[in-house]
Motif scaffolding. Sequence first.
Motif, PDB file in Angstrom:
ATOM      1  N   PRO A 257       0.829  -1.220   0.000  1.00 35.73           N
ATOM      2  CA  PRO A 257       0.000   0.000   0.000  1.00 35.73           C
ATOM      3  C   PRO A 257       0.859   1.264   0.000  1.00 35.73           C
ATOM      4  O   PRO A 257       1.123   1.844   1.043  1.00 35.73           O
ATOM      5  CB  PRO A 257      -0.803  -0.131   1.300  1.00 35.73           C
ATOM      6  N   CYS A 258       1.265   1.671  -1.203  1.00 38.12           N
ATOM      7  CA  CYS A 258       2.148   2.843  -1.307  1.00 38.12           C
ATOM      8  C   CYS A 258       1.581   3.923  -2.225  1.00 38.12           C
ATOM      9  O   CYS A 258       2.319   4.775  -2.725  1.00 38.12           O
ATOM     10  CB  CYS A 258       3.544   2.430  -1.751  1.00 38.12           C
ATOM     11  N   LEU A 259       0.267   3.906  -2.447  1.00 35.31           N
ATOM     12  CA  LEU A 259      -0.384   4.962  -3.204  1.00 35.31           C
ATOM     13  C   LEU A 259      -0.743   6.123  -2.283  1.00 35.31           C
ATOM     14  O   LEU A 259      -0.772   5.979  -1.053  1.00 35.31           O
ATOM     15  CB  LEU A 259      -1.659   4.439  -3.867  1.00 35.31           C
ATOM     16  N   LEU A 260      -1.049   7.260  -2.876  1.00 35.30           N
ATOM     17  CA  LEU A 260      -1.500   8.395  -2.062  1.00 35.30           C
ATOM     18  C   LEU A 260      -2.740   8.039  -1.245  1.00 35.30           C
ATOM     19  O   LEU A 260      -2.869   8.436  -0.088  1.00 35.30           O
ATOM     20  CB  LEU A 260      -1.802   9.600  -2.955  1.00 35.30           C
ATOM     21  N   ILE A 261      -3.660   7.272  -1.839  1.00 29.34           N
ATOM     22  CA  ILE A 261      -4.911   6.961  -1.161  1.00 29.34           C
ATOM     23  C   ILE A 261      -4.747   5.878  -0.103  1.00 29.34           C
ATOM     24  O   ILE A 261      -5.692   5.569   0.618  1.00 29.34           O
ATOM     25  CB  ILE A 261      -6.012   6.552  -2.159  1.00 29.34           C
ATOM     26  N   THR A 262      -3.557   5.280   0.006  1.00 26.68           N
ATOM     27  CA  THR A 262      -3.353   4.211   0.990  1.00 26.68           C
ATOM     28  C   THR A 262      -2.308   4.597   2.027  1.00 26.68           C
ATOM     29  O   THR A 262      -1.695   3.729   2.647  1.00 26.68           O
ATOM     30  CB  THR A 262      -2.937   2.907   0.296  1.00 26.68           C
ATOM     31  N   GLN A 263      -2.125   5.890   2.244  1.00 31.56           N
ATOM     32  CA  GLN A 263      -1.075   6.333   3.160  1.00 31.56           C
ATOM     33  C   GLN A 263      -1.325   5.885   4.598  1.00 31.56           C
ATOM     34  O   GLN A 263      -0.379   5.817   5.393  1.00 31.56           O
ATOM     35  CB  GLN A 263      -0.935   7.854   3.101  1.00 31.56           C
ATOM     36  N   ARG A 264      -2.577   5.574   4.956  1.00 33.45           N
ATOM     37  CA  ARG A 264      -2.879   5.148   6.323  1.00 33.45           C
ATOM     38  C   ARG A 264      -3.210   3.652   6.414  1.00 33.45           C
ATOM     39  O   ARG A 264      -3.520   3.160   7.494  1.00 33.45           O
ATOM     40  CB  ARG A 264      -4.046   5.966   6.883  1.00 33.45           C
ATOM     41  N   VAL A 265      -3.135   2.946   5.302  1.00 34.50           N
ATOM     42  CA  VAL A 265      -3.401   1.510   5.319  1.00 34.50           C
ATOM     43  C   VAL A 265      -2.209   0.786   5.940  1.00 34.50           C
ATOM     44  O   VAL A 265      -1.063   1.043   5.580  1.00 34.50           O
ATOM     45  CB  VAL A 265      -3.670   0.993   3.885  1.00 34.50           C
ATOM     46  N   TRP A 266      -2.459  -0.107   6.862  1.00 35.28           N
ATOM     47  CA  TRP A 266      -1.418  -0.826   7.615  1.00 35.28           C
ATOM     48  C   TRP A 266      -0.509   0.158   8.360  1.00 35.28           C
ATOM     49  O   TRP A 266       0.690  -0.059   8.475  1.00 35.28           O
ATOM     50  CB  TRP A 266      -0.590  -1.715   6.699  1.00 35.28           C
ATOM     51  N   GLY A 267      -1.070   1.248   8.862  1.00 31.28           N
ATOM     52  CA  GLY A 267      -0.297   2.216   9.616  1.00 31.28           C
ATOM     53  C   GLY A 267       0.344   3.257   8.731  1.00 31.28           C
ATOM     54  O   GLY A 267       0.190   3.255   7.515  1.00 31.28           O
ATOM     55  N   SER A 268       1.090   4.153   9.337  1.00 29.98           N
ATOM     56  CA  SER A 268       1.712   5.252   8.594  1.00 29.98           C
ATOM     57  C   SER A 268       3.205   5.049   8.343  1.00 29.98           C
ATOM     58  O   SER A 268       3.797   5.801   7.570  1.00 29.98           O
ATOM     59  CB  SER A 268       1.512   6.576   9.352  1.00 29.98           C
ATOM     60  N   ASP A 269       3.810   4.044   8.990  1.00 30.36           N
ATOM     61  CA  ASP A 269       5.247   3.804   8.798  1.00 30.36           C
ATOM     62  C   ASP A 269       5.473   2.992   7.531  1.00 30.36           C
ATOM     63  O   ASP A 269       4.976   1.857   7.410  1.00 30.36           O
ATOM     64  CB  ASP A 269       5.826   3.063   9.996  1.00 30.36           C
ATOM     65  N   PRO A 270       6.215   3.509   6.556  1.00 34.33           N
ATOM     66  CA  PRO A 270       6.357   2.804   5.280  1.00 34.33           C
ATOM     67  C   PRO A 270       7.103   1.475   5.393  1.00 34.33           C
ATOM     68  O   PRO A 270       6.819   0.536   4.637  1.00 34.33           O
ATOM     69  CB  PRO A 270       7.116   3.796   4.395  1.00 34.33           C
TER      70      PRO A 270
END
Length: 275
Positions: A76-89
């Motif tokens: 999840p590395c799209l703009l719309i998924t910035q909070r999916v599975w947390g915020s830490d990349p």
Amino acid sequence: MLPPPHPALHVPDTKVALSTASVYPSTTETAFELAARLGYDGVEVMVWNDPVSQDVDALRRLSDAYGVPILAVHAPCLLITQRVWGSDPWTKLVRARRAAERLGADTVVVHPPFRWQRQYAKEFVAGVNRMAGETDVRFAVENMYPWRYRDREVLAYAPGWDVTDEEYRHFTVDLSHAATSRTDAFELVDRMGDRLAHVHLADGSGSGKDEHLIPGRGKQPCAQLLERLARTGFQGHVVLEVNTRKSGGAEEREADLAEALAFTRLHLATVRPGS
């Protein structure tokens, strides 16, 4: 049941998968259903805001119910998924790897960082290569493109949108992104060389928008690339990641995805040497 291929044709073992992103805004389950009905070899799961896409147990149930294997996981590395599975990349990549391992997928697709993710971007090349050395799952970094607005160009990715500038272990080539960046697709694939592990097949017109057209409806050399992959013994997967939001309804979307699959299988078949 399909008839056997003609003896003069070589049909490689390359698996053709459907990205669950191809049915957006419909559900992840819709992608499994269509992949099964149309005869795709598997799916690539785009982890995004659909809760099912984030739930490994739910994904396994869908895979078993429809008889469709999961071949890849798109982190999840799209703009719309910035909070999916947390915020830490980095947490996102760890979870994507664990999901791939549990689901039997051999590839995690990942985008390069956004420029505003400064610390992540600084550590990304070394970090993603280190993670790749800790698993049999391939981290295939995807080519991106500059963002354009009127006559302005914004470099949104770091270390850069042209991933071949860096020493990643594996790459994903996306032909729609190549069209948007106005990059020659064959030159890009040449630079990737034997590190090309994964293909996102979609077309583009070069308009500056990331179009993800059905293959054959734009200006990208989709057919020629598939023929080249077949000739050169490509060992990865070809994933249809197309935009069907403008399809006129469920029936037209299904027809579009059937057309995309037929196009891909047609051009993966090559004449045997000496035939």
